[in-house]
Design an enzyme around this catalytic site. Sequence first.
Site, PDB file in Angstrom:
ATOM      1  N   SER A  37    -107.416  -4.304 -13.898  1.00 21.49           N
ATOM      2  CA  SER A  37    -107.972  -3.968 -12.997  1.00 21.49           C
ATOM      3  C   SER A  37    -109.539  -4.245 -12.359  1.00 21.49           C
ATOM      4  CB  SER A  37    -108.575  -1.562 -13.664  1.00 21.49           C
ATOM      5  OG  SER A  37    -109.342  -1.747 -12.493  1.00 21.49           O
TER       6      SER A  37
ATOM      7  N   TYR B 179    -112.765   2.685 -20.703  1.00 24.11           N
ATOM      8  CA  TYR B 179    -111.977   2.699 -19.310  1.00 24.11           C
ATOM      9  C   TYR B 179    -111.926   0.430 -19.257  1.00 24.11           C
ATOM     10  CZ  TYR B 179    -109.172   1.818 -15.132  1.00 24.11           C
ATOM     11  OH  TYR B 179    -108.007   1.211 -14.737  1.00 24.11           O
TER      12      TYR B 179
HETATM   13  P1  NAD Z   1    -100.092   7.005 -13.254  1.00 23.06           P
HETATM   14  O1  NAD Z   1    -100.906   7.181 -13.584  1.00 23.06           O
HETATM   15  O2  NAD Z   1     -99.455   7.260 -12.269  1.00 23.06           O
HETATM   16  O3  NAD Z   1     -98.949   6.092 -14.822  1.00 23.06           O
HETATM   17  C1  NAD Z   1     -98.755   5.646 -15.870  1.00 23.06           C
HETATM   18  C2  NAD Z   1     -97.837   5.192 -16.349  1.00 23.06           C
HETATM   19  O4  NAD Z   1     -98.194   5.184 -17.760  1.00 23.06           O
HETATM   20  C3  NAD Z   1     -96.752   6.178 -16.271  1.00 23.06           C
HETATM   21  O5  NAD Z   1     -95.657   6.398 -16.336  1.00 23.06           O
HETATM   22  C4  NAD Z   1     -97.574   7.099 -18.123  1.00 23.06           C
HETATM   23  O6  NAD Z   1     -96.221   7.779 -18.561  1.00 23.06           O
HETATM   24  C5  NAD Z   1     -97.142   6.000 -18.668  1.00 23.06           C
HETATM   25  N1  NAD Z   1     -98.411   6.413 -19.608  1.00 23.06           N
HETATM   26  C6  NAD Z   1     -99.939   7.415 -20.540  1.00 23.06           C
HETATM   27  N2  NAD Z   1     -99.029   7.312 -21.393  1.00 23.06           N
HETATM   28  C7  NAD Z   1     -98.851   6.535 -22.017  1.00 23.06           C
HETATM   29  C8  NAD Z   1     -98.298   6.154 -23.177  1.00 23.06           C
HETATM   30  N3  NAD Z   1     -99.220   7.168 -24.665  1.00 23.06           N
HETATM   31  N4  NAD Z   1     -96.841   6.054 -23.950  1.00 23.06           N
HETATM   32  C9  NAD Z   1     -96.751   5.055 -22.868  1.00 23.06           C
HETATM   33  N5  NAD Z   1     -96.226   5.470 -21.293  1.00 23.06           N
HETATM   34  C10 NAD Z   1     -97.956   5.696 -21.113  1.00 23.06           C
HETATM   35  O7  NAD Z   1    -101.022   5.469 -13.281  1.00 23.06           O
HETATM   36  P2  NAD Z   1    -101.522   4.134 -12.182  1.00 23.06           P
HETATM   37  O8  NAD Z   1    -102.350   4.280 -11.515  1.00 23.06           O
HETATM   38  O9  NAD Z   1    -100.016   4.149 -11.306  1.00 23.06           O
HETATM   39  O10 NAD Z   1    -102.289   2.913 -13.574  1.00 23.06           O
HETATM   40  C11 NAD Z   1    -100.721   2.396 -13.658  1.00 23.06           C
HETATM   41  C12 NAD Z   1    -101.910   0.961 -14.266  1.00 23.06           C
HETATM   42  O11 NAD Z   1    -102.688   0.528 -13.083  1.00 23.06           O
HETATM   43  C13 NAD Z   1    -102.439   1.852 -15.402  1.00 23.06           C
HETATM   44  O12 NAD Z   1    -103.160   0.054 -16.548  1.00 23.06           O
HETATM   45  C14 NAD Z   1    -104.174   1.236 -14.886  1.00 23.06           C
HETATM   46  O13 NAD Z   1    -105.609   1.397 -15.564  1.00 23.06           O
HETATM   47  C15 NAD Z   1    -104.103   0.346 -13.611  1.00 23.06           C
HETATM   48  N6  NAD Z   1    -104.912   0.109 -12.503  1.00 23.06           N
HETATM   49  C16 NAD Z   1    -104.140   1.170 -11.812  1.00 23.06           C
HETATM   50  C17 NAD Z   1    -105.666   1.348 -11.024  1.00 23.06           C
HETATM   51  C18 NAD Z   1    -105.317   2.358  -9.093  1.00 23.06           C
HETATM   52  O14 NAD Z   1    -105.968   3.029  -8.562  1.00 23.06           O
HETATM   53  N7  NAD Z   1    -104.408   3.324  -9.330  1.00 23.06           N
HETATM   54  C19 NAD Z   1    -106.215   0.355 -10.348  1.00 23.06           C
HETATM   55  C20 NAD Z   1    -106.360  -0.584 -10.837  1.00 23.06           C
HETATM   56  C21 NAD Z   1    -105.846  -0.358 -11.905  1.00 23.06           C
END
Ligand code: NAD
Length: 261
Positions: free
Chosen positions: A143, A156
């Site tokens: 991130s 985080y």
């Molecule tokens: P999201 O909530 O849509 O998806 C998260 C995924 O992780 C889901 O499939 C969920 O089921 C899974 N997950 C959560 N806990 C779990 C567990 N205990 N075991 C197995 N799976 C688990 O979120 P997202 O925004 O798609 O985030 C995905 C990644 O991208 C994360 O690591 C997040 O930190 C990173 N990220 C997101 C953003 C953003 O703006 N959305 C920005 C930077 C980084």
Amino acid sequence: MNTLKNRVAFVTGSTSGIGLGIALELAREGADIAVNGLGDAATIDGVLSQITAVGVRAHYFDANMRDGKSTQAGVYAAITQFGGLHILVNNAGIQHVASVPEFADEKWDDVIAINLSSSFHTIKAALPAMQSQGYGRIINIASVHGLVASANKAAYVAAKHGLIGLTKVVALENAAKNITCNAICPGWVLTPLVQAQIDARAKAQGISVADAEKGLLSEKEPSLRFTTPAQIGQTVVFLCSDAAANMTGATLAHDGGWTAQ
Ligand code: NAD
């Protein structure tokens, strides 16, 4: 097209958001997909159908990224089921927002376990197979918060900074083995994880969700646009391509200028 045919990719947290976008882009390039993440049976079936519709194999592995043993077992199960593992995308993650004095201990433990330690466990389980076949592509979804901080996101930010450190160590240990390890650092991507923050902002400020979305972007992201899950997925495909064969230990910001400021 089909540049990843006969490759198997394990994508953690691919039942939603960015992980699903990554799984679909890898599948469009021909990779078979090991799906993982939380969700009810209907959600998981829906994800598997979307991926297999592209013409590749997909199976679901219910490894809980909160638990190291379960995580490692999930990777081993995928290797057995598909007969190999070539690409590992560490994407599963959660968020919790609170100042340090108010940050619940168990929330700290959850965020560190799911956003950081799970990647150690998947990588540890995947490396022997990758090393014996002399090929591996590991992509960690970090991130902007692996590069800079924001208030109220202690766990985080700590986890994502740690993930970038882990990325560099794995890159160095495997640099001469045709196994690369890189990190992608997204800014805002509109997924359920971010929607929750937008909704909380709208509620706290007594404004519309649309205005909360604009406020969120204008505070940090100069492009004033969200990156899409498909764009992150295409960046993962690039990191698996020949063009990126000598890129390792890198962090790729995908953040509309957030960290250029
Ligand atoms: P999201 O909530 O849509 O998806 C998260 C995924 O992780 C889901 O499939 C969920 O089921 C899974 N997950 C959560 N806990 C779990 C567990 N205990 N075991 C197995 N799976 C688990 O979120 P997202 O925004 O798609 O985030 C995905 C990644 O991208 C994360 O690591 C997040 O930190 C990173 N990220 C997101 C953003 C953003 O703006 N959305 C920005 C930077 C980084």
